[in-house]
Design a protein around this motif. Structure first.
Motif, PDB file in Angstrom:
ATOM      1  N   VAL A   1       0.875  -1.165   0.000  1.00  0.00           N
ATOM      2  CA  VAL A   1       0.000   0.000   0.000  1.00  0.00           C
ATOM      3  C   VAL A   1       0.913   1.215   0.000  1.00  0.00           C
ATOM      4  O   VAL A   1       1.701   1.392   0.934  1.00  0.00           O
TER       5      VAL A   1
ATOM      6  N   ASN B   1     -11.643  -3.415  -0.727  1.00  0.00           N
ATOM      7  CA  ASN B   1     -11.875  -2.433   0.338  1.00  0.00           C
ATOM      8  C   ASN B   1     -10.673  -1.510   0.512  1.00  0.00           C
ATOM      9  O   ASN B   1      -9.528  -1.983   0.563  1.00  0.00           O
TER      10      ASN B   1
ATOM     11  N   PHE C   1      -9.470   2.260   2.762  1.00  0.00           N
ATOM     12  CA  PHE C   1      -9.837   3.069   3.921  1.00  0.00           C
ATOM     13  C   PHE C   1      -8.887   4.257   4.072  1.00  0.00           C
ATOM     14  O   PHE C   1      -7.707   4.161   3.757  1.00  0.00           O
TER      15      PHE C   1
ATOM     16  N   TYR D   1     -15.804   0.211  -0.670  1.00  0.00           N
ATOM     17  CA  TYR D   1     -15.836  -1.233  -0.838  1.00  0.00           C
ATOM     18  C   TYR D   1     -15.912  -1.639  -2.303  1.00  0.00           C
ATOM     19  O   TYR D   1     -16.058  -2.821  -2.633  1.00  0.00           O
TER      20      TYR D   1
ATOM     21  N   SER E   1      -7.982  -3.931   2.153  1.00  0.00           N
ATOM     22  CA  SER E   1      -8.238  -5.304   2.580  1.00  0.00           C
ATOM     23  C   SER E   1      -9.091  -6.005   1.542  1.00  0.00           C
ATOM     24  O   SER E   1      -9.773  -5.375   0.732  1.00  0.00           O
TER      25      SER E   1
ATOM     26  N   GLY F   1     -12.151  -8.674   1.302  1.00  0.00           N
ATOM     27  CA  GLY F   1     -13.219  -9.346   2.025  1.00  0.00           C
ATOM     28  C   GLY F   1     -13.147  -9.083   3.506  1.00  0.00           C
ATOM     29  O   GLY F   1     -13.114  -7.947   3.957  1.00  0.00           O
ATOM     30  N   VAL F   2     -13.084 -10.139   4.282  1.00  0.00           N
ATOM     31  CA  VAL F   2     -13.037  -9.999   5.742  1.00  0.00           C
ATOM     32  C   VAL F   2     -11.627 -10.198   6.280  1.00  0.00           C
ATOM     33  O   VAL F   2     -11.429 -10.423   7.469  1.00  0.00           O
ATOM     34  N   GLN F   3     -10.655 -10.102   5.416  1.00  0.00           N
ATOM     35  CA  GLN F   3      -9.274 -10.242   5.856  1.00  0.00           C
ATOM     36  C   GLN F   3      -8.773  -8.978   6.529  1.00  0.00           C
ATOM     37  O   GLN F   3      -9.328  -7.897   6.312  1.00  0.00           O
ATOM     38  N   PRO F   4      -7.745  -9.066   7.361  1.00  0.00           N
ATOM     39  CA  PRO F   4      -7.213  -7.886   8.047  1.00  0.00           C
ATOM     40  C   PRO F   4      -6.695  -6.835   7.073  1.00  0.00           C
ATOM     41  O   PRO F   4      -6.342  -7.134   5.935  1.00  0.00           O
ATOM     42  N   GLN F   5      -6.660  -5.614   7.559  1.00  0.00           N
ATOM     43  CA  GLN F   5      -6.225  -4.502   6.733  1.00  0.00           C
ATOM     44  C   GLN F   5      -4.706  -4.416   6.643  1.00  0.00           C
ATOM     45  O   GLN F   5      -4.002  -4.755   7.594  1.00  0.00           O
TER      46      GLN F   5
ATOM     47  N   PHE G   1      -1.713  -1.576   5.846  1.00  0.00           N
ATOM     48  CA  PHE G   1      -1.565  -0.138   5.921  1.00  0.00           C
ATOM     49  C   PHE G   1      -0.384   0.373   5.108  1.00  0.00           C
ATOM     50  O   PHE G   1       0.621  -0.318   4.926  1.00  0.00           O
TER      51      PHE G   1
END
Lengths: 111, 109
Positions: A4, A31, A33, A50, A94, A96-100, A102
């Motif tokens: 990232v 996703n 943020f 998203y 991220s 899906g539901v995986q950790p972000q 940074f």
């Protein structure tokens, strides 16, 4: 490894300027943020997205807007910068539901 | 509304002493809890998540639904553990994450 990338590590702008912070991720994450990080306040979510062209307000969206024209890029815009927007800005992505994951952050100073 | 509380801004311990970083949360559903760490001049990174039930760098954290807590523990602190630690909670399909205010861990040699 997920990358990232935030376009600037340090940025100095003047009150009233329009400021763009850019973030690019290379893992095709849906996703993305934007947070600001302030001592004693932790991380506060500004906006998230998203999907391309989709955006949702976070906890502190006032004074900010975002743009997601392409999946890999998520831009934070300060429409008219003010001194209380001096902060560290963190971008994350991220899948899906995986950790972000940074970025390194952009330390923005508004004079 | 979901909330994460880290009551300590700073925790100082001696090298070799046990460490416990406290985290309490409020959420009506079934949350997923994380610990993130930020070492000096490095990016924020995931340390561990409760569903993995694993130990990373000697740290463990157990989700206690009765006490709504997710404290981070390590039996013997090392100098390299000095960092900022954030507890985080996520819920919902788009993985909106709520972070605590963070605890700075200082390990004294």
């Amino acid at each position: 490894d997920v990358k990232v990338t935030q376009s600037s590590r340090y940025l100095v702008k003047r009150t009233g300027e329009k400021v763009f912070l850019e973030c690019v991720q290379d893992m095709d994450h849906e996703n993305m943020f934007w947070y600001r990080q302030d001592p004693g306040l932790g991380l506060r979510l500004i906006y998230f997205s998203y999907d391309v062209k989709m955006k949702e307000k976070g906890d502190i969206p006032e004074g900010y807007s975002v743009s997601r024209e392409k999946k890999e890029r998520f831009s934070l815009i300060l429409e008219s910068a003010s001194t209380n927007q001096t902060s560290m800005y963190l971008c994350a992505s991220s899948a899906g539901v995986q950790p972000q994951h940074f970025g390194d952050g952009t330390r923005l100073s508004i004079l | 509304a979901q909330r994460v509380t880290q009551p300590e801004k700073l925790l100082s311990v001696f090298k070799g002493a046990p460490v416990e970083l406290k985290c309490n949360y409020s959420y009506s559903g079934s949350p997923e809890l994380f610990w993130y760490v930020q070492y000096s001049r490095q990016r924020l990174q995931l340390l561990l998540r409760h569903i993995s039930r694993e130990s990373i760098k000697g740290f463990t954290a157990d989700l206690n639904k009765g006490e709504t807590s997710f404290h981070l523990k390590k039996p013997f602190a090392q100098e390299e553990d000095s960092a900022m630690y954030y507890c985080a909670l996520t819920s919902g399909g788009y993985q909106k994450v709520t972070f605590g205010t963070g605890t700075k861990l200082q390990v004294i040699p």
